[in-house]
Every structure is written in C-alpha cells, then in structure tokens.
Design a protein around this motif. Sequence first.
Motif, PDB file in Angstrom:
ATOM      1  N   LYS A  38      -9.616   1.058  -5.184  1.00 53.42           N
ATOM      2  CA  LYS A  38     -10.429   1.291  -3.986  1.00 53.42           C
ATOM      3  C   LYS A  38     -10.473   2.789  -3.687  1.00 53.42           C
ATOM      4  O   LYS A  38      -9.451   3.479  -3.740  1.00 53.42           O
ATOM      5  CB  LYS A  38      -9.826   0.552  -2.784  1.00 53.42           C
ATOM      6  CG  LYS A  38      -9.736  -0.958  -2.991  1.00 53.42           C
ATOM      7  CD  LYS A  38      -9.612  -1.713  -1.690  1.00 53.42           C
ATOM      8  CE  LYS A  38      -8.311  -1.469  -0.981  1.00 53.42           C
ATOM      9  NZ  LYS A  38      -8.226  -2.220   0.282  1.00 53.42           N
ATOM     10  N   ASN A  59      -1.167   3.583  -3.968  1.00 58.75           N
ATOM     11  CA  ASN A  59      -0.366   2.586  -3.286  1.00 58.75           C
ATOM     12  C   ASN A  59       0.214   1.643  -4.338  1.00 58.75           C
ATOM     13  O   ASN A  59      -0.433   0.700  -4.789  1.00 58.75           O
ATOM     14  CB  ASN A  59      -1.261   1.824  -2.295  1.00 58.75           C
ATOM     15  CG  ASN A  59      -0.475   0.807  -1.523  1.00 58.75           C
ATOM     16  OD1 ASN A  59       0.658   0.507  -1.863  1.00 58.75           O
ATOM     17  ND2 ASN A  59      -1.088   0.268  -0.496  1.00 58.75           N
ATOM     18  N   ARG A  64      -2.232  -1.838  -6.373  1.00 56.75           N
ATOM     19  CA  ARG A  64      -3.633  -1.460  -6.237  1.00 56.75           C
ATOM     20  C   ARG A  64      -3.699   0.042  -6.088  1.00 56.75           C
ATOM     21  O   ARG A  64      -2.833   0.632  -5.476  1.00 56.75           O
ATOM     22  CB  ARG A  64      -4.237  -2.079  -4.987  1.00 56.75           C
ATOM     23  CG  ARG A  64      -4.478  -3.526  -5.154  1.00 56.75           C
ATOM     24  CD  ARG A  64      -5.379  -4.004  -4.061  1.00 56.75           C
ATOM     25  NE  ARG A  64      -5.274  -5.434  -4.012  1.00 56.75           N
ATOM     26  CZ  ARG A  64      -4.672  -6.093  -3.040  1.00 56.75           C
ATOM     27  NH1 ARG A  64      -4.152  -5.450  -2.034  1.00 56.75           N
ATOM     28  NH2 ARG A  64      -4.615  -7.395  -3.079  1.00 56.75           N
ATOM     29  N   GLU A  66      -5.338   3.002  -4.290  1.00 58.80           N
ATOM     30  CA  GLU A  66      -6.181   3.348  -3.150  1.00 58.80           C
ATOM     31  C   GLU A  66      -6.297   4.863  -3.119  1.00 58.80           C
ATOM     32  O   GLU A  66      -5.289   5.561  -3.051  1.00 58.80           O
ATOM     33  CB  GLU A  66      -5.558   2.832  -1.851  1.00 58.80           C
ATOM     34  CG  GLU A  66      -5.607   1.317  -1.762  1.00 58.80           C
ATOM     35  CD  GLU A  66      -4.959   0.758  -0.517  1.00 58.80           C
ATOM     36  OE1 GLU A  66      -4.230   1.508   0.176  1.00 58.80           O
ATOM     37  OE2 GLU A  66      -5.186  -0.425  -0.242  1.00 58.80           O
TER      38      GLU A  66
END
Length: 224
Positions: A38, A59, A64, A66
């Motif tokens: 993301k 993170n 994930r 980020e």
Amino acid sequence: MDRIQAVQALLDKIKGKTYLEIGTDYGNSFFAIHAKRKIAVDPHFKLKLKKKIKGVIVNILNFRKEMFFEVTSDDFFLNNSNLFDKNKLDVALDDGLHTYEQSLKDVLNVLKYLNNAGFIVLHDCNPESESEASHLALQSGGPWCGDVWKTIVHLRSLRSDLRVFVLDCDHGVGVVTRGKPENMLNYTPEDIRLMPYSGLEANRIKLLNLKPENFLEEFIKGVK
Ligand SMILES: C[S@@+](CC[C@H](N)C(=O)[O-])C[C@H]1O[C@@H](n2cnc3c(N)ncnc32)[C@H](O)[C@@H]1O
C-alpha cells in the motif's frame, strides 16, 4: 457502500496486490484497506503514527508494506514511478485535491502505471449541493467535493478507451477501468471548464453515468 468497500471489492476481485491512495489525510480509508503493498501520498499527512513519517515505512508486523510519501501527487509521480517497474498498480483511490484540473491529472498519471485489469476509484464525484461543489466548502470545513465531477464528464467525453461510472453513495464513488464505454458524452475540455454546477444538477444521471450503489456487485460479476 462507500469508497472503502468499493476499493476492497475491486482489489479482491482481481486479487490485486498494489494499492495507491492519493490524499490520505488521517488514514481512515488507507488503514481500512487490505492489500499486500500500500502506498499513501499526501503533502500534509494527519496520520496518528508515533514516528515522524519520512519517506518509506515498512510495516513488518502484518507482513504488509505500507509506504508513505509526504508530497503532492505531482511530485510523487515525478520522482517515484520506478515503484511500479516490477509491480504495476492494481487499484488507486484518487481522493487528493478536489479540483477538475488536479483530479484529472491524477487519473492520467495513475493510468500510466495501472495494470490492464486495474481500477481507479475517485471519491466525491457527486456533490449534493452547490455549496459542496464550491471552494467555499473547503474553507468552512464542511464536505468538499469540489469539481471532481468535471473529471468524470471529461473522461466520459474524451476517452473512448475507458469505462466510467459513478455509484450514488458516499458523495459519489467514481469507477474507471479500461474498456469500451457504455456510452459517451460530447463535451470539449473548454465546455467542461465553463460548465456551471446547475448543469450537473439538471443532468446528473447522464453526465456521471450515475448508478445505484448495488450496481457495483453486478459490475464486478461481469469482470473477467
Ligand atoms: C478528503 S482528504 C482524503 C481522505 C481520505 N482518503 C479518507 O478517505 O479518509 C483529502 C486529502 O488530500 C490531500 N491533498 C491535497 N492536495 C493534494 C495533492 N496535490 N496531492 C495529494 N494529496 C493532496 C489533503 O492534504 C487531504 O489530506
């Protein structure tokens, strides 16, 4: 249905990995969305993170990635397009500066790095009143849709390679994807620039290709 549910449903449908959010503010939508990679872009983050945000944060906790870029969307695309060399964008939420010029620029920049099967979701495409569409709404701190609606009219007038519609919920959730349009409009950029809010009010359904919110489900079923 809101912008977050729309983004997630589209990401899930294409098993998308990379999500870009232009205009992140407090992170209400950014942190609610699940994707492997993301990327958040905003020149003035209001995120409640303890660390000062600088460049890229990974993170590791939930495996994930980020990434946070505290710059304008123009600067982001100018300096970071290499992020999409290996993995293109699957879904982008365009929710940054709510002007015709900037939201259109953002869409055109995203299209350069969007997977063929990817989607752009535009927030605030259907202002409910003239005041929501006016720049005064920004100063008063109320909901501000600006004239993002003109970007929808622009794409529906000038891009025969894009399918565009707006869901009638959450101030108007626009969806843009590659493909044959259902139908097109016939306005020039100058017509659109000069179009008053009353033009939208008189012809909302046609100009925006406005659909009921449950249309997304039907649309997604048809996505191969
Ligand atoms: C409506 S808020 C975003 C809300 C967020 N997406 C959500 O759903 O909670 C708009 C954000 O766009 C940011 N913004 C303004 N100009 C921008 C630009 N040129 N590029 C990127 N973001 C911009 C503002 O700082 C603000 O935080």
